[in-house]
Design an enzyme around this catalytic site. Structure first.
Site, PDB file in Angstrom:
ATOM      1  CB  THR A  39      -3.207   5.924  -4.752  1.00  0.00           C
ATOM      2  OG1 THR A  39      -2.927   4.834  -5.493  1.00  0.00           O
ATOM      3  CG2 THR A  39      -2.124   6.565  -3.859  1.00  0.00           C
ATOM      4  CG  ASP A  40      -5.607   1.028  -7.070  1.00  0.00           C
ATOM      5  OD1 ASP A  40      -6.087   1.546  -8.035  1.00  0.00           O
ATOM      6  OD2 ASP A  40      -4.467   0.004  -7.124  1.00  0.00           O
ATOM      7  CB  ILE A  41      -8.719   1.994  -1.302  1.00  0.00           C
ATOM      8  CG1 ILE A  41      -8.316   0.298  -1.338  1.00  0.00           C
ATOM      9  CG2 ILE A  41      -9.732   2.121  -0.524  1.00  0.00           C
ATOM     10  CD1 ILE A  41      -7.816  -0.107  -0.307  1.00  0.00           C
ATOM     11  N   GLY A  88     -11.438   5.069  -5.696  1.00  0.00           N
ATOM     12  CA  GLY A  88     -12.608   4.735  -6.017  1.00  0.00           C
ATOM     13  C   GLY A  88     -13.759   5.431  -4.983  1.00  0.00           C
TER      14      GLY A  88
END
Length: 403
Positions: free
Chosen positions: A171-173, A176
């Site tokens: 989810t972070d990647i 981004g």
């Protein structure tokens, strides 16, 4: 640092930390944008303390997430620090921020305030749950977003097992990457109209977009699918199989590849089994299908099967660990592992740009900055003379790295 790529000439100010915002920044930097990473003067980005491992005392995690950027260390609690940032933003094309809701407004850098001085500014906000809705004020972490987006309910070996998150912080990647896509779309709009805008995305939404297949099933049937190990929720056989010495993945996910697989295995009789003739039956009897196929795969090594499957036109591949992936000839041919020279760590490897351009090739433009490495140069480029820079550094408003 000479920039190249389709975004050469685009100025980005990154007020972001840890991962989602920095992923957005590194994507833009690799495509040629000048990304100025503004860090807190005391300690910098928290990723600098995500250790071990380190290389020559520098956090490997930080260096991965922030390659190709220029670094300015600034005290934004000080009025003069805020004045420096305002000057940087006066002609910036993009601002990236991933603070908790209200933080930028309290500092005086909310979108409404900044657009008055720079109406063309593209203001990209990344957060845990987005800037609207009942969860807008919550902090965001990949683990929490994976759980709430449904991802952990579909990841793992099967029903009755503990919940499992994806090994990568997806989810972070993904947030981004989605943010970078939003910035580029907003930039196209600005080229047409001169108008900037706010771009708002989140870890929660980034997790949701990973559930397209499972959401299609749930929206159509009202039944939430569960974890299936390496298998596919809509096609079979499409999963990992054990061999005599390891595991391989096999993607025989349509009728043509199914029949090709049977020919490679010498298992043509399975084509006449009423359970396996069509994909619907193969999905209904997936466990029996996997057991039948596994018996064949265990008869030879992974390398032998991969050679046979390649010759037979069946999509398949090895299950590589990350280090083996780095050594894979396709990884190297696509320049997904590249070398940069860091001022402290020396020559080191990092990951490359995952999209190629024929006319305007991007690249990794250099290593991650030391804390405050480019402070003096950035200030000089924005109109501060040597005496003013010395004063800001001397008073601790700006930090300059000790190389």
């Amino acid at each position: 640092m000479t920039r190249q790529g389709p975004l050469t000439g685009v100025k980005v100010v990154e007020l972001a930390h840890i991962m989602a915002g920095p992923v957005c920044g590194l994507m833009l930097a690799d495509m040629g944008a000048e990304v100025i990473k503004v860090e807190k003067s005391e300690g910098g980005d928290d990723t600098r303390r995500m250790v071990p491992p380190t290389v020559a005392g520098e956090s490997a995690a930080y260096m991965m997430m922030n390659r190709g950027k220029r670094g300015l260390a600034l005290d934004l609690k000080h009025p003069d620090g805020k004045a420096v940032l305002r000057r940087l933003l006066r002609d910036a094309d993009v601002l990236i921020e991933n603070y908790r809701a209200g933080t930028m407004e309290r500092l005086g850098f909310g979108y409404a305030a900044l657009r008055r001085d720079n109406p063309g500014l593209i203001y990209c906000s990344l957060s845990g749950f987005g800037r609207t809705g009942p969860y807008a004020d919550r902090a965001g972490f990949d683990l929490v977003a994976q759980g709430m987006s449904g991802l952990m309910s579909i990841t793992g070996e099967g029903p009755g097992r503990p919940p499992v998150k994806s090994g990568a912080p997806v989810t972070d990647i993904t947030a981004g990457i989605v943010a970078a896509m939003g910035v580029l779309a907003a930039y196209v709009h600005r080229l047409k109209t001169g108008e900037g805008q706010e771009v708002d995305t989140s870890l929660f939404e980034a997790g949701i977009v990973q559930t397209y297949w499972q959401s299609a099933i749930a929206l159509a049937t009202g039944i939430a699918p569960g974890p299936m190990g390496s298998a596919h929720p809509l096609n079979a056989p499409y999963e990992a199989f054990p061999t005599a010495d390891g595991w391989i993945t096999v993607g025989a996910a349509n009728q043509t590849n199914w029949l090709r697989l049977l020919a490679v295995l010498g298992a043509e009789a399975l084509a006449e089994d009423p359970r396996f003739r069509e994909n619907r039956g193969r999905m209904e009897h997936r466990a029996a299908l996997a057991a039948a196929l596994s018996a064949y795969f265990r008869e030879a090594s992974s390398a032998e099967w991969l050679d046979r499957l390649e010759a037979g036109g069946v999509p398949a591949g090895p299950v590589l660990d990350v280090a083996a992936m780095h050594r894979d000839p396709q990884t190297l041919a696509r320049e997904m592992v590249v070398e940069v020279a860091h001022p402290r760590a020396g020559p080191m490897r990092t990951l490359g740009l995952p999209v190629k351009f024929s006319a305007t090739p991007g690249r990794v433009h250099g290593p991650a900055p030391l804390l405050g490495e480019h402070s003096r140069a950035i200030l000089a480029a924005h109109g501060y003379d040597a005496a003013a820079i010395d004063d800001l550094i001397g008073r601790g408003v700006v930090r300059e790295s000790a190389a």
